[in-house]
Design a protein around this motif. Sequence first.
Motif, PDB file in Angstrom:
ATOM      1  N   CYS A   1      33.582  32.673  36.985  1.00 28.01           N
ATOM      2  CA  CYS A   1      33.440  34.011  36.403  1.00 28.01           C
ATOM      3  C   CYS A   1      34.159  34.076  35.062  1.00 28.01           C
ATOM      4  CB  CYS A   1      34.008  35.052  37.360  1.00 28.01           C
ATOM      5  SG  CYS A   1      33.987  36.718  36.691  1.00 28.01           S
TER       6      CYS A   1
ATOM      7  N   CYS B   1      33.195  42.680  38.186  1.00 29.50           N
ATOM      8  CA  CYS B   1      33.611  42.028  36.946  1.00 29.50           C
ATOM      9  C   CYS B   1      32.654  42.339  35.799  1.00 29.50           C
ATOM     10  CB  CYS B   1      33.730  40.520  37.151  1.00 29.50           C
ATOM     11  SG  CYS B   1      35.318  40.077  37.881  1.00 29.50           S
TER      12      CYS B   1
ATOM     13  N   CYS C   1      31.154  36.981  38.475  1.00 38.86           N
ATOM     14  CA  CYS C   1      31.059  36.760  39.915  1.00 38.86           C
ATOM     15  C   CYS C   1      30.338  37.904  40.614  1.00 38.86           C
ATOM     16  CB  CYS C   1      32.450  36.557  40.503  1.00 38.86           C
ATOM     17  SG  CYS C   1      33.505  38.006  40.356  1.00 38.86           S
TER      18      CYS C   1
ATOM     19  N   CYS D   1      37.235  36.837  35.782  1.00 39.55           N
ATOM     20  CA  CYS D   1      38.333  36.590  36.729  1.00 39.55           C
ATOM     21  C   CYS D   1      38.488  35.115  37.078  1.00 39.55           C
ATOM     22  CB  CYS D   1      38.138  37.424  37.991  1.00 39.55           C
ATOM     23  SG  CYS D   1      36.803  36.813  39.034  1.00 39.55           S
TER      24      CYS D   1
END
Length: 172
Positions: free
Chosen positions: A53, A75, A71, A56
């Motif tokens: 991701c 996000c 993800c 994150c």
Amino acid sequence: MKHNLETKIKIGNHTKMLWESNSIAKQRMIMGLKRSGLSQKGKIKVVRTKRYCKRCNLEFVTLISSSKVYCGRNCSGKEAIRNATVAYVANRNHIHECIRILVIQWSITNKEIVLKTPYNKIRTSLKSLLDEIKIRYGVSDIRVICKAVLGVDTGRKDLIRFMKKISSENIC
Ligand SMILES: [Zn+2]
């Protein structure tokens, strides 16, 4: 077209190799799948891939043909808000800079008005300037204009003080 087993394996291996590469052929396969709509209908097994991701750094699995970089919605949503905020701030700063330039130019062009303007008559005396700012930039709040011109909103008297300074410095 019919293929015997050996050819099928060969084609299979070749296709697998193409998916793992970063070639133009792979891009073509992705485009082909997207156009056919078969990948969405689940009729063709599309290779999945692991990604990290962008926000994150969590690992997630997605179709190799997917453009996903986050993800999940949490996000991507947060990133969208961040991007919108960055764009908003950049645009606001740009508008503030334009207002500042307009006020300076106006103060030079209309120095007689500026120099005669009493500190308590800003709204009436500078009406044509304030109208122009409203029309051009949609800003009518004098506090926002003060902040745009002075960097901080220290009040409208400081705004006219600044304008008078510009006007008197540019008397020819
Ligand atoms: Zn994430």
